[in-house]
Design an enzyme around this catalytic site. Sequence first.
Site, PDB file in Angstrom:
ATOM      1  N   GLU A 254      -6.498 -11.159  -4.050  1.00  0.00           N
ATOM      2  CA  GLU A 254      -6.191 -12.120  -2.974  1.00  0.00           C
ATOM      3  C   GLU A 254      -7.255 -13.192  -2.793  1.00  0.00           C
ATOM      4  O   GLU A 254      -7.105 -14.060  -1.924  1.00  0.00           O
ATOM      5  CB  GLU A 254      -5.979 -11.354  -1.661  1.00  0.00           C
ATOM      6  CG  GLU A 254      -4.760 -10.444  -1.715  1.00  0.00           C
ATOM      7  CD  GLU A 254      -4.626  -9.547  -0.494  1.00  0.00           C
ATOM      8  OE1 GLU A 254      -5.665  -9.230   0.115  1.00  0.00           O
ATOM      9  OE2 GLU A 254      -3.497  -9.156  -0.176  1.00  0.00           O
TER      10      GLU A 254
ATOM     11  N   ASP B 134       0.837  -1.199   0.000  1.00  0.00           N
ATOM     12  CA  ASP B 134       0.000   0.000   0.000  1.00  0.00           C
ATOM     13  C   ASP B 134       0.874   1.252   0.000  1.00  0.00           C
ATOM     14  O   ASP B 134       0.533   2.257  -0.629  1.00  0.00           O
ATOM     15  CB  ASP B 134      -0.879   0.040   1.267  1.00  0.00           C
ATOM     16  CG  ASP B 134      -1.749  -1.197   1.440  1.00  0.00           C
ATOM     17  OD1 ASP B 134      -1.279  -2.293   1.127  1.00  0.00           O
ATOM     18  OD2 ASP B 134      -2.892  -1.056   1.915  1.00  0.00           O
TER      19      ASP B 134
HETATM   20  O1  IFM Z   1      -2.341  -4.649   0.896  1.00  0.00           O
HETATM   21  C1  IFM Z   1      -3.704  -4.767   0.990  1.00  0.00           C
HETATM   22  C2  IFM Z   1      -4.171  -5.848   0.041  1.00  0.00           C
HETATM   23  O2  IFM Z   1      -3.879  -5.509  -1.284  1.00  0.00           O
HETATM   24  C3  IFM Z   1      -5.647  -6.074   0.183  1.00  0.00           C
HETATM   25  N1  IFM Z   1      -5.951  -6.425   1.547  1.00  0.00           N
HETATM   26  C4  IFM Z   1      -5.570  -5.374   2.488  1.00  0.00           C
HETATM   27  C5  IFM Z   1      -4.100  -5.082   2.409  1.00  0.00           C
HETATM   28  C6  IFM Z   1      -3.747  -3.928   3.357  1.00  0.00           C
HETATM   29  O3  IFM Z   1      -4.426  -2.782   2.970  1.00  0.00           O
END
Ligand code: IFM
Length: 736
Positions: free
Chosen positions: A480, A342
Amino acid sequence: MLRRLWELTEFPFHPEKLNHYETLFTIGNGYLATRGTFEEGSAGDIATTLVHGIYDHAPGTLVPDLVNIPNWLPIRIWIDGTLFRLVNQNDTTLQPPEGAVLGYRRTLELDHGLMRREVLFRAASGSVVRVVFERFASLKAVHVLAQRVEITAVDGAPEVVVESWIDPDVTNSGTRHWTEVSQNLHDSMVTVQAMTGQSGYRLGMASKLVSPYPVLEQPDGSVPVVSTRFRLEPESSATIDKFTTVYTSRDVAPNEVLTAAQDTLRSAVQRGYDTLLAEHKAEWAAYWDTCDARIDGDDDAQFAIRFVMYHILIAAPRHDDRVSIGAKTLSGFGYKGHVFWDTELFILPPLTLTQPQLARNLLMYRYHNLPGARHKAQANGYDGAMFPWESTDTGEETTPQWSDPQPDGTRIRIWTGDSEQHISTDIAYAVLQYWRWTGDDTFITQYGAEIVLDTAVFWGSRVEHKNGRYEISQQIGPDEYHENIDNAVFTNRMVVWHLQQALNLLDWLQTHAPEAAARLRHELKLTPERLNHWRDIIEKMFIPFDSERQIHVQFPGFFDMEYIPVPHYQPRTSSVQAILGHTRTIQSQVIKQADVVMLMALLGGTLAPREVLLNNWNTYYPRTDHGSSLSPSVHAWVAARLGLDDLAYELFAHAAGIDLDDNKGNVRDGIHGAASGGLYQALVFGLCGLHINEAGELALEPRLPEHWKQVSFTVYYRGEKRRLTVTNPVIGTPAA
Ligand code: IFM
């Protein structure tokens, strides 16, 4: 909630949104941040101050937390013996209130980094007072926190008591981190010292109440308290200030944390609230000089872009290059303060453009943590540097392997720390983007190149040579929902890009910094064989592509899974995953967030011709449920680049509401830092089409929404400050 250009206002009080608004009204200065919790407390509040870099792994917990430090906010007020407090229906602990709140307004001034709260309050005696609280975390003197309370007798001549203390009885959602807590009261200065249990960080805090009336000491209670007492003449006011200072053993020697806090406190008290505030505002003015983007014709968008930039700025470390910004900034406990991709791909680019020094600090955090990345590579049997998916102060992998218990008591295996390996390339991308925009050759030569090259070394050892081509198995791409897949197109394609950039960089170093090139060749073992291996990978990497449909394939087998018509799942207030359940979702074509679309955002036209990009969009956008807050802004950006103007604006508005409207229902855990940075990029790279053209010049290709008249913003390009203006409908050109 009212949103006016530079101000966010809650009017009247919304107790049902207590935790959401605590997050929104966070103040900070890049050293620490404090949620917008009330001075007098409130049932169900989450009083939190997070200081960059102070992590601790408490016994019985899975991973380290960014630690909540003692609460510096407490100010308790009595009006004619009536306790001043807001009525909160959730509060079952207190007796029915004797006083009454007649009016309430809370404002966050984005331009000044200041929170103000005004309350009209009637005591049981009938006296009515107006109480105005202000607070800021000094941007100039980052260890200094300042509060002001102004109490005006509106009706009657009340007797007022104001009490102040520091509350060390804090936890991270129940987890205790502080040991050896000691409190003191001397010369009307309240102090706290403590140490984190596992990591051993020392903390020193000191606080003073400054009143025109005598300040009394109450050392005997469970915490030392100072107070001031006075009677207000009708229609007169009294102003009381509270100053608090914070130091940790990350700032000074462990045995100096308290004296540093005391010395800085004395000087803050001497300088006084008005001087500190003036200095603070001057620093904010300097930030906004380059960070403000003006949107003429859309006040909501205007407010939203300032709001996200404000939250990035209060989280961005100014004087420390060994810390970084967690996924939820410093505004809540979400993701335990851990640092993800992020930061590099979402939060950092706006800073690269507007405050390059802050971006550099964040990149240096990764440089300093190369040992952790090398350790992870080695532990997994690879060479080079493999950055952790979740990172803290040690640079080691800190992703939990298991989730917290589900409602049925079971835990889910979390694979991201094992398989979301694209983060190493994301970091390299951010390094190279910073270099391209800033021309900071010193940084790239001394630090950045080592990151780019050693992560390339990792990929060289990570890829698998199979069937006459290179493959990468067991990956999680940005989407994910699909775990441990082979040949995620995002990862494979970005690795090709990464290795090519690494070779180019080495050539550049050879010409412009031969000593650095020689050092890196030697230290990272960049032998001719290794470089040839990279060239071979670039040539023979498997990039899943359907030549019949002319689309990139997210991963082989993706289209064999169940098709779910995501657009039909409307209106909905949760992700499609939450509706279908984990098991069905992972066996379906539902996508959590921009994946192939993310690839399109990062590589743009260099990924494929426009027809392919459009085909990709038409394939993947309708399959995406935006289960992640990272998704809408990237889609807005790419939609704008594809000329899908209405959709681009719709997605931009969606991204703008993630925190302000709490449209994911989890803002109580903190600001979505990536969504914030993504919104800025959707505006600047997407709707305004800012890019560096082939001639190395800044260029704009705007796709502004019809009702926007003009957008103007400032960027640094190769050290030069440039104010750019885009006008609708006439396409603007960069101004000097
Ligand atoms: O890094 C992100 C991921 O891409 C999606 N789930 C949450 C994480 C933290 O914001």
